[in-house]
Design an enzyme around this catalytic site. Structure first.
Site, PDB file in Angstrom:
ATOM      1  N   HIS A 142       0.831  -1.204   0.000  1.00 38.07           N
ATOM      2  CA  HIS A 142       0.000   0.000   0.000  1.00 38.07           C
ATOM      3  C   HIS A 142       0.870   1.260   0.000  1.00 38.07           C
ATOM      4  O   HIS A 142       0.642   2.178  -0.792  1.00 38.07           O
ATOM      5  CB  HIS A 142      -0.941  -0.001   1.209  1.00 38.07           C
ATOM      6  N   GLU A 210      -8.861  -2.415   6.380  1.00 39.54           N
ATOM      7  CA  GLU A 210      -7.902  -2.522   7.478  1.00 39.54           C
ATOM      8  C   GLU A 210      -8.431  -3.505   8.515  1.00 39.54           C
ATOM      9  O   GLU A 210      -9.606  -3.869   8.520  1.00 39.54           O
ATOM     10  CB  GLU A 210      -7.716  -1.162   8.187  1.00 39.54           C
ATOM     11  N   LYS A 262      -9.901  11.997   6.939  1.00 38.43           N
ATOM     12  CA  LYS A 262      -9.975  10.691   7.592  1.00 38.43           C
ATOM     13  C   LYS A 262     -10.953  10.665   8.754  1.00 38.43           C
ATOM     14  O   LYS A 262     -11.457   9.605   9.110  1.00 38.43           O
ATOM     15  CB  LYS A 262      -8.597  10.312   8.142  1.00 38.43           C
TER      16      LYS A 262
HETATM   17 MN    MN Z   1      -6.118   4.271   7.272  1.00 38.82          MN
END
Ligand code: MN
Length: 429
Positions: A142, A210, A262
């Site tokens: 990633h 995740e 986020k």
């Molecule tokens: Mn993240």
């Protein structure tokens, strides 16, 4: 005291299909609202939620040293604080109560009716009061993909990346359980070819596949946790979708890292699967490409073989699986993450949530975000209904699943599934 819960041959008097994520070997922990509107701590076998508060009240834990109201609470924080020995005693006891051969509760209809609920009668809540949320960035694939797209393909990994598990502090107030819809965020962006920044709905809302681990009270302020003891302070794991607004992120993240891109929402699966239940699925992580410093030198197997999948489902449409990945691809393991987090003496508390960072594997179908799957929008992802996605559209539902399997034993996390609603336009008059 040995744990007795992992015996793959054990069967329960609660029936379930072979492919359930929740056989009697799992015994996860969660919090739910019952049909009588009572919040309780519980576990799950097959498609049944088990009220641990009621079990305790009816005396089924009398041989386990617990405070009287341990399970009659709306979070697991106190139970998690009690530590590893208590977790094991309780899981052993639950395994025994629901063992096929044990008549105690099996043959007690009145008690069964107070203790056992069909999953569709209960409403899952957040399992813990999350004090602090940290998000790592521990998948090399990633980090390499993102570095290649946004910076420089020849120097995709920043110089610190192979030396430490990089992370940032997130926001716990916007973490929600599976099932809660979220709104597309608005914010500042600086579109390509524009002369100045602009304000409006994010056009590039993304998921991040995740997992996260949940800690117990691990240390006092000033005391680091040694890497080879770190797992003693990890209660279990959940699936985490760390929703991200890529256009907001790109404009705001220099120099202090992600902020509003986020913290508008992160969603987690509601059942915490204990490290003890994951024990049979331990595996080695990827080979180290650089020697690590001594405080990060974990010995033995600290990764887990957990299959991960992501579906995107349009409004009233069918799901398309867009990603197949695995937790074992993580370069930095959870012991290294917790050791690094506390090496400066940072205190970690019961109920803290530590995200892995987006989990991408080596092949394009294992990339854990739309950013990577569609390569910044250059290669749109085809859905079953013929439509295409570069990022997530309004009223799409993103569903993540995770499970381990070995022979006939399957241990899973269930799912985290949340719908993306359009931008919030204020209260309807
Ligand atoms: Mn993240």
């Amino acid at each position: 005291m040995p744990q007795r819960t992992n015996n793959p041959n054990r069967k329960s008097w609660i029936g379930y299909n072979r492919d359930t994520h929740f056989p009697i070997q799992n015994i996860p922990f969660g919090v739910f609202l019952t049909r009588d509107n009572v919040i309780t701590i519980g576990t799950r076998i097959g498609d049944y939620a088990i009220d641990l508060g009621a079990l305790q009240e009816l005396g089924y834990f009398s041989d386990v040293p617990l405070t009287d109201d341990m399970f009659m609470q709306d979070t697991l924080n106190d139970f998690i604080s009690d530590g590893k020995k208590t977790w094991r005693l309780v899981r052993n006891r639950i395994g025994d109560i629901f063992d096929k051969e044990n008549p105690e509760l099996r043959d007690h209809k009145e008690h069964r009716e107070r203790i056992i609920f069909a999953m569709d009668e209960v409403e899952m809540q957040l399992p813990v009061m999350i004090g602090d949320y940290t998000d790592f960035y521990s998948s090399k694939e990633h980090a390499t993909n993102v570095g290649t797209m946004f910076r420089d393909p020849d120097n995709a990994l920043l110089p610190n990346w192979l030396h430490m598990p990089v992370a940032y502090h997130g926001r716990s107030s916007s973490i929600v359980p599976s099932g809660i819809p979220i709104h597309r965020p608005k914010g500042q962006t600086f579109p390509a070819n524009a002369d100045e920044p602009t304000f409006g709905p994010s056009k590039l809302v993304d998921f991040e596949l995740e997992m996260a681990f949940i800690t117990t009270d691990a240390n006092n302020l000033g005391h680091p946790i040694p890497v080879n003891e770190a797992e003693d302070y990890i209660f279990g794991m959940v699936l985490l979708n760390d929703w991200s607004a890529r256009d907001i992120q790109k404009w705001e993240y220099v120099p202090l890292g992600p902020f509003l891109a986020k913290n508008f929402a992160s969603s987690i699966s509601p059942w915490i699967v204990t490290l003890e239940a994951l024990e049979p699925f331990r595996t080695e992580g990827p080979k180290r490409e650089q020697p690590v410093m001594k405080y990060l030198d974990s010995k033995g197997k600290h990764s887990f073989d957990i299959n991960l999948e992501v579906d995107v489902t349009p409004d009233n449409g069918r799901p398309t699986t867009v990603c197949n990945s695995n937790f074992k691809y993580m370069y930095w393991n959870i012991s290294q993450q917790l050791a690094h987090h506390t090496v400066n003496g940072c205190r970690v508390n019961s109920g803290d949530l530590m995200g892995s960072g987006t989990i991408s594997g080596p092949t394009p179908e294992s990339y854990g975000s739309m950013l990577e799957l569609s390569w910044r929008g250059e290669k749109p992802v085809k859905l079953n209904d013929g439509s295409e996605r570069k990022f997530i559209e309004d009223n799409d539902t993103v569903t993540m699943r995770g499970y381990c399997h070995k022979g006939d034993l399957r241990i899973g996390f269930g799912e985290v599934s949340n719908k993306l609603l359009p931008v919030y336009e204020g209260k309807k008059k």
